[in-house]
Design an enzyme around this catalytic site. Structure first.
Site, mmCIF file in Angstrom:
data_model
loop_
_atom_site.group_PDB
_atom_site.id
_atom_site.type_symbol
_atom_site.label_atom_id
_atom_site.label_comp_id
_atom_site.label_asym_id
_atom_site.label_seq_id
_atom_site.Cartn_x
_atom_site.Cartn_y
_atom_site.Cartn_z
ATOM 1 N N HIS A 71 0.813 -1.220 0.000
ATOM 2 C CA HIS A 71 0.000 0.000 0.000
ATOM 3 C C HIS A 71 0.848 1.272 0.000
ATOM 4 C CE1 HIS A 71 -3.726 -2.084 0.063
ATOM 5 N NE2 HIS A 71 -3.495 -2.669 1.220
ATOM 6 N N SER A 82 -3.290 -13.974 5.166
ATOM 7 C CA SER A 82 -4.013 -15.242 5.231
ATOM 8 C C SER A 82 -3.446 -16.140 6.323
ATOM 9 C CB SER A 82 -3.945 -15.967 3.883
ATOM 10 O OG SER A 82 -4.693 -15.289 2.904
ATOM 11 N N HIS A 121 -15.173 -7.599 -1.155
ATOM 12 C CA HIS A 121 -14.883 -6.167 -0.992
ATOM 13 C C HIS A 121 -14.228 -5.562 -2.239
ATOM 14 C CE1 HIS A 121 -10.484 -6.353 0.783
ATOM 15 N NE2 HIS A 121 -10.607 -7.039 -0.336
#
Length: 354
Positions: free
Chosen positions: A121, A174, A259
């Site tokens: 990000h 995960s 999402h």
């Protein structure tokens, strides 16, 4: 417009908060450097309660820059302010140690960490999106698409380095989240087969099969994604398109898939899942759930709204959803029941039963 009445001290505090917000890019970029320098892993390896000085860390990191200890001290101070690190005064320098937050930003016993999510990000590829968000709001469209003239999924298929970074971030999340889910969620018991739709490189499915070795696992994702996947015992990697068809199984698992899509796309995916399932079988969904009240300030709420904003910038139609919105999707896709089962690190497990 009527002004909210505040005391002088409250008004000054509000001004300080506004200044903190105005400089809020500091924390993620400091974290990025700390991760890239291997600073957090080095502190974590020292263990809880063991303090290191900036000079110690510069030596352990083999930094030849003579100014490195002073520069590290300033980075460490920021991280201590946000409780990423603990600190205490030493004879010459301040000393820093591991904290529970640092635990999740450094490699755990499985080699997993939240750090790759932060790095992806703060990557130039994704950061560029935010410079186009204002135009997207004014003119329509999606910030990432405006920045790169293609969707994030198309970009990942064409940029192997970004694709690997993205897959690494999903793998780390995960591993950490599923370990906690597998401790509490019992819905995998008794299954003969399970399909992980959008399963990336198979990290999630590998953990499920490791605990339930009699289950046959099918890891289903786009061809360029499964092409980067390692061989895993009990797991078959299948490339395809979830909007066209979904492999059959006793249960279908979807983690952090909905999402990324608008309601109509989610309905298409769910209907394909419904077709692939026999009677009394289920879809198992793992997603963040937005609170109904947008005014919350706890960490869980902030984390959920951060992800919702990321979806706003990166993905056309992508968004986080409330519990009521998930239940509505399940019913509209033809599922008989919706159950919110349990939560791990803000990721909720929901069952849509046929």
């Amino acid at each position: 417009m009527a002004e909210m009445k505040t005391s002088p001290s409250q008004d000054e505090e509000a001004g300080v908060v506004a200044m903190q917000l105005a400089t809020s890019t500091v924390l993620p970029m400091i974290l990025k450097s700390a991760i890239e320098l291997d600073l957090l892993n080095t502190i974590a390896k020292a263990g809880p309660g063991n303090y290191l000085s900036p000079s110690d860390l510069a030596s352990k990191l083999l930094l030849s820059n003579p100014d490195a200890p002073v520069m590290l001290a300033r980075i460490l101070r920021v991280l201590a302010t946000y409780k990423v690190l603990g600190c205490k005064r030493g004879e010459v320098e301040w000393l820093y140690c591991w904290t529970p937050v640092c635990k999740y930003l450094s490699n755990n016993e499985d080699g997993a960490s939240i750090a790759p999510i932060l790095l992806v990000h703060q990557d130039k590829v994704t950061i560029k999106s935010w410079y186009h968000l204002t135009d997207a709001v004014r003119d329509g469209g999606t910030a990432f698409n405006k920045a790169h003239d293609m969707s994030i999924f198309e970009y990942a298929s064409q940029d192997p380095q970004f694709n690997k970074a993205f897959n690494r971030s999903m793998r780390g999340h995960s591993t950490i989240t599923m370990k906690k889910i597998l401790e509490t969620y019992k819905g995998f018991e008794g299954l003969k087969s399970i399909v992980d739709v959008g399963g990336g490189t198979g990290a999630t499915l590998n953990m499920i099969i490791s605990k339930y070795p009699t289950i046959k696992g099918i890891n289903f994702d786009l061809p360029h994604v499964v092409g980067d996947a390692p061989s895993l015992p009990g797991v078959e990697h299948v490339g395809g398109n979830m909007f066209a068809s979904v492999p059959k199984g006793d249960a279908i698992f979807l983690k952090w898939i909905f999402h990324s899509w608008g309601d109509e796309e989610c309905l298409k995916i769910l209907k394909k899942c419904h077709q692939a399932l026999g009677d009394n079988k289920k879809v198992i969904v793992a997603e963040f759930i937005l609170p109904e009240d947008p005014g919350g300030s706890d960490s869980a709420t902030k984390s959920a709204v951060h992800l919702d904003a990321i979806m706003l910038a990166y993905v056309p139609g992508g968004k986080e959803r409330t519990e009521k919105e998930f239940e509505s999707l399940a019913k509209r896709a033809g599922f008989k029941s919706f159950t919110k089962v349990c939560c791990a690190f803000n990721t909720w497990i929901m069952e849509f039963s046929k």
